[in-house]
Design an enzyme around this catalytic site. Structure first.
Site, mmCIF file in Angstrom:
data_model
loop_
_atom_site.group_PDB
_atom_site.id
_atom_site.type_symbol
_atom_site.label_atom_id
_atom_site.label_comp_id
_atom_site.label_asym_id
_atom_site.label_seq_id
_atom_site.Cartn_x
_atom_site.Cartn_y
_atom_site.Cartn_z
ATOM 1 N N GLU A 169 44.362 33.625 33.961
ATOM 2 C CA GLU A 169 43.198 33.790 34.826
ATOM 3 C C GLU A 169 42.085 32.853 34.347
ATOM 4 O OE1 GLU A 169 41.589 37.755 35.100
ATOM 5 O OE2 GLU A 169 40.243 37.174 36.708
ATOM 6 N N ALA A 228 39.688 40.051 26.604
ATOM 7 C CA ALA A 228 41.071 40.479 26.772
ATOM 8 C C ALA A 228 41.514 40.132 28.179
ATOM 9 C CB ALA A 228 41.185 41.984 26.558
ATOM 10 N N GLU A 254 44.214 41.397 31.453
ATOM 11 C CA GLU A 254 44.976 42.519 31.998
ATOM 12 C C GLU A 254 46.350 42.157 32.565
ATOM 13 O OE1 GLU A 254 42.118 41.187 33.425
ATOM 14 O OE2 GLU A 254 42.244 41.226 35.603
ATOM 15 N N ASN A 255 47.023 41.127 32.068
ATOM 16 C CA ASN A 255 48.353 40.762 32.585
ATOM 17 C C ASN A 255 49.220 41.999 32.785
ATOM 18 O OD1 ASN A 255 47.591 38.012 31.792
ATOM 19 N ND2 ASN A 255 47.951 38.785 29.730
ATOM 20 N N GLU A 291 40.914 47.047 30.494
ATOM 21 C CA GLU A 291 42.147 46.325 30.865
ATOM 22 C C GLU A 291 43.181 47.298 31.426
ATOM 23 O OE1 GLU A 291 41.514 43.307 30.927
ATOM 24 O OE2 GLU A 291 39.829 43.322 29.524
ATOM 25 N N HIS A 324 42.423 48.053 35.004
ATOM 26 C CA HIS A 324 42.758 46.950 35.907
ATOM 27 C C HIS A 324 44.149 47.122 36.517
ATOM 28 C CE1 HIS A 324 39.629 43.998 36.165
ATOM 29 N NE2 HIS A 324 39.600 43.677 34.883
ATOM 30 N N GLU A 339 36.350 43.186 39.169
ATOM 31 C CA GLU A 339 35.588 43.272 37.918
ATOM 32 C C GLU A 339 34.428 44.281 38.000
ATOM 33 O OE1 GLU A 339 36.860 42.415 35.363
ATOM 34 O OE2 GLU A 339 38.245 40.806 35.883
#
Ligand code: B3K
Ligand code: ZN
Length: 885
Positions: free
Chosen positions: A124, A265, A267-268, A301, A304, A323
């Site tokens: 990202e 961090a 959030e994959n 995260e 998300h 966000e």
């Protein structure tokens, strides 16, 4: 000068849907430090008349392209530094693209790179195009399969998103693992991690009875610092189930801690990658602030997974959709875990100190920006924190239950889709059968709105008329819907804090009604008058309770009214706000007299409020600590600038010194008694009360440290070495000292912690923020230190970020040396890591706040940056906008 080519500005109004979609993507990585091979097999379906397929790609070496099994010749496609373009008249087809990348020399930390010898990725916003050619935009959702091949001795662990479906050894000595993600996702959520990491395991049972394996991957030396992160993850999972009914959707949740990371961090899907700062903690090495940061970033995260991953953004202009909403969710989580009142005040402090100035400066943008040059520059306090405030407005207007209903509808409608902020608003509106179209204005209006309020009491008719007016940057715009939560308190000294009874006209009941924390007035026009009836006296106004809207408030009230609110308001926010206002008025007066060389003073009203709060035994300890803390410097600067005053930083520094010392002198015995009362707990415990007591103790210490006769106390606290919160507070309190003992303490600290990067960052930070006469020399020494590395963003932020933001005396030194130094560092850094360089340059954007001498010097440095060759588009955007070019 510009970057090598003219940077392109991207506009929201130009959004067009995809011409092609990618149903599935099958990636194979053959890992090698400097030559990693990526094979990318994509199944395309054409969705429009257009046959031109433009795949994004940067910093890649293209090895081959195959379409439906046939290798293409270079004449079959066009290749540029940013794209691979092909003509694809077929309805559906398969492309196989092979590229080579160099993780080892990737210091931009975007795409695939190495950190402490391990491989990791950051995609990202647009990092995936640094891995392979792709439709790198968030509305391109596909199913991902990832095969990773590497030598086992240096890559014991091979991770990607989703579930592990196959693993084994290859004949050539390498091993492999294949991961399959059952959820469609945009490529910005792709992740790969490989290396020799150790794992800490636990599990969570979902409320529908499934077991989720939780795994935290860290370097072996950090295995003893994972407990807090794991506990935070479990709390987050439980909270999201309870509060929003949201359950985790894979069998495994993995978090990897890496030392070199551009932000907090990422959030994959199923495989979060974290800056180790937001994972690793134990009481000896991390402060309460670090522990809280970990709890909230882990939660953020995790949240998300629904707000961002399951429902994602159509384009990057919708960033606040995920966000703002996720920050709001993590704020609510922290409020529930610790103290709602303290969390609210801390968030408001941050918003005012960082977001308000951003919104008043050259980078000002609405929470939904209309254009950008470099998207990474728009991960801002505005999109995140003001965005969260806007989400909070829905909850304030609809109530907690109404808000939850809106969330349920949002997921029912949009699960698995890439949507817009309008879609979110419509879900909130439809679930509550309310017209919320006016909320649109909050998304497109930049600048901090100002609400001006006046009141008039008529004793004959027993009415109190309140007149509200709203402007942004001094002008009337389209009106915003502003919820004003308020109450009226008795002005009689015998009835301190008592809420007065009143009623409103029948016709007014739709816009003014009782709410949780008082009355809620929906202020929705440019100017409105609200009449309160049957009210016995001209009471004190308790306005914007809980900070019910992100606005500046202009309400002329008397010192008596402020003191009363500061001592008795039942709303902790207004109580804190009132004492802050008294402090701010006192600071502003002193800045004015200091500038004229006249004596400063501590105002009677402020002293009275301080005393009442210090002595109030029923007051929560953390709130007491916040009450006696002076407003942040940047909030004072903001206030001075709103009054049209240019800032002489030397006066500001002198005023803070004076105020802190005067408070310490006036309240020495009370502060000392409180300090002793807070005691020295034997064992560190992370919990609301323990944190509050350390917070108050260390606030007292910070004041007492200003008094020569109390210096011993500071050294004593340092030597006790009880936990990092107290050790760091002691070192911080010593900062202004010029003693051998301070130097010895810093040296001890270094010797003890030189192999722990996160603690060493604190050592750098303390010195970079030290406002001595030698501040510039000191920071120059710090960047020469063998432990300073330009390639490590945490270290860079600890020194250069802290110097620019927090060292007023050094950065704004009247010689201009601080400016010259930081600009030179930005140039160096820009070649290494443009994203970080663009953050470090930020203090220059505020140049117009300062006196003419400083303005001229800051502007000259901006010009110097602008004229340097090969600026990244990241830094170019900030610098050119600051110069209004
Ligand atoms: N979504 C990431 C931020 C990505 C920043 C890209 N420059 C972390 C977060 O907000 O949760
Ligand atoms: Zn986020």
């Amino acid at each position: 000068m510009m970057p090598s080519e003219q940077p392109k500005e991207i506009f929201l109004k130009d959004y067009l849907p995809l011409d092609f979609k990618i149903d599935s993507v099958d990636l194979t990585f053959e890992l090698n430090a400097s030559e990693t091979l990526v094979t990318n097999r994509m199944k395309f379906v054409r969705q429009s008349e257009s046959t031109l397929l433009k795949l994004d790609g940067e910093h890649l070496e293209l090895l081959s392209v195959e379409k439906d099994g046939k290798e293409l010749k270079p004449s079959d496609y066009q290749l540029s530094a940013h794209a691979l373009v092909l003509n694809c008249p077929e309805e559906s087809f398969e492309l196989v693209v092979r590229t080579k990348v160099d993780p080892e020399s990737n210091t931009r930390l975007e795409g695939l790179y190495r950190s402490s010898g391990n491989y990791c990725t950051q995609c990202e916003a647009e990092g995936f195009r640094n891995i392979t050619y792709y439709l790198d935009r968030p509305d391109c959702l596909s199913y991902f399969t990832t095969k990773i091949i590497a030598y086992p001795h240096e890559n014991k662990v091979l991770l990607s998103n989703g579930n592990l479906v196959e693993f084994g050894d290859l004949e050539d000595g390498r091993h492999f693992a294949t991961w399959e993600d059952p959820h469609k996702k945009p490529c910005y959520l792709f992740a790969l991690v490989a290396g020799n990491l150790e794992v800490v395991e636990d599990h969570f049972e979902t409320k529908d009875g499934r077991r989720v394996d939780l795994r935290l991957y860290v370097q072996a030396k950090n295995l003893d610092k994972c407990d807090h992160a794991m506990a935070s993850l479990k709390k987050s999972m439980k909270w999201d189930e309870d509060r929003f009914g949201l359950i985790y959707d894979l069998d495994v949740y993995m978090i990897v801690a890496v030392d070199d990371f551009n932000m907090g961090a990422m959030e994959n899907k199923g495989l979060n990658v974290f800056n180790s700062k937001f994972v690793l903690a134990k009481p000896e090495t991390a402060t309460d602030v670090d522990f809280e940061g970990i709890e909230s970033v882990i939660a953020h995260e995790y949240f998300h997974n629904w707000t961002g991953n399951r429902v994602t953004c159509r384009d990057w202009f919708q960033l606040t959709l995920k966000e703002g909403l996720t920050v709001f969710r993590d704020q609510e989580f922290t409020a529930d875990m610790l103290s709602p009142a303290v969390k609210r005040i801390e968030d408001v402090k941050r918003l005012r100190s960082v977001q308000f100035p951003e919104d008043a400066g050259p980078m000002s943008h609405p929470i939904q920006p209309q254009s950008y040059i470099e998207m990474n520059n728009f991960y801002t306090m505005t999109v995140y924190e003001k965005g969260a405030e806007v989400v909070r407005l829905y909850q304030t207007l609809l109530g907690k239950d109404g808000f939850r209903k809106g969330m349920v509808l949002y997921f029912n409608r949009f699960d698995g889709q890439a949507v817009t902020v309008e879609d979110f608003r419509n879900a909130m509106a439809d679930a509550n059968q309310r017209d919320l179209s006016q909320m649109h204005q909050w998304y497109i209006q930049s600048g901090t709105p100002k609400v001006t309020i006046s009141k008039h009491y008529d004793s004959e008719s027993k009415t109190l008329s309140l007149t509200f007016d709203q402007t942004v940057n001094g002008k009337h715009h389209h009106p915003l819907l502003i919820p004003v939560v308020f109450n009226v308190l008795s002005a009689d000294s015998s009835q301190q804090g008592k809420e007065l009874l009143f009623s409103v006209d029948e016709a007014d009941k739709v816009r003014c009604y009782p709410a949780d924390a008082g009355w809620l007035f929906e202020f929705s026009e440019l100017s409105e008058t609200l009449v309160l009836h049957n009210i016995e006296q001209d009471g004190y106004l308790s306005l914007f309770r809980g900070f019910s809207a992100p606005v500046l408030v202009d309400y002329e009230c008397t010192k008596d009214e402020l003191v009363a609110l500061a001592c008795y308001d039942s709303d902790s926010f207004v109580r804190w706000e009132s004492i802050q206002t008294l402090a701010l008025e006192n600071l502003v007066d002193n800045v004015e007299v200091a500038g004229n060389g006249l004596p400063m003073h501590l105002s009677d009203a402020y002293v009275k409020a301080l005393e009442a709060n210090l002595l109030d035994e029923s007051l929560d300890l953390a709130l007491k600590s916040l009450a006696i803390t002076l407003p942040d410097e940047s909030y004072l600067l903001e206030t001075l600038s709103n009054k049209g005053l240019l800032i002489d930083t030397d006066s500001v520094v002198a005023v803070y010194d004076y105020m802190k010392k005067s408070i310490a002198e006036s309240f020495e015995s009370v502060l000392r008694a409180l300090y002793e009362k807070m005691g020295q707990p034997e064992v560190y415990h992370y919990g609301k009360e323990a944190i509050a007591s350390r917070m108050l103790k260390n606030r007292c210490l910070n004041y007492l440290a200003k008094l020569h006769e109390q210096e011993e106390l500071v050294y004593r606290q340092f030597s006790l070495q009880s936990n990092m919160t107290d050790v760091f507070a002691a070192l911080d309190a010593m900062k202004p000292y010029n003693t051998n003992q301070k130097e010895a303490s810093l040296a001890d600290f270094y010797n003890q912690w030189q192999t722990d990067d996160l603690v060493l960052d604190k050592w750098f930070m303390l010195q970079a923020s030290d406002q001595s006469d030698k501040a510039v020399e000191q920071v120059k020494r710090l960047v020469e230190h063998p432990d300073f590395h330009y390639t490590n963003p945490n270290r860079v932020r600890s020194v250069l970020g802290v110097f620019g933001r927090l060292n007023m005396r050094g950065f704004h030194h009247v010689s201009g040396e601080g400016y010259e130094f930081l600009a030179s560092e930005v140039l160096k850094l820009d070649k290494i890591n443009p994203q970080v360089a663009a953050r470090i340059v930020a203090p220059f954007t505020q140049w117009k706040l300062y006196d003419m001498k400083r303005q001229t010097m800051m502007k000259a440095q901006l010009e110097r940056l602008m004229n340097s060759s090969q600026l990244s588009k990241d830094v170019f955007e900030i610098v050119s906008k600051s110069l209004n070019k």
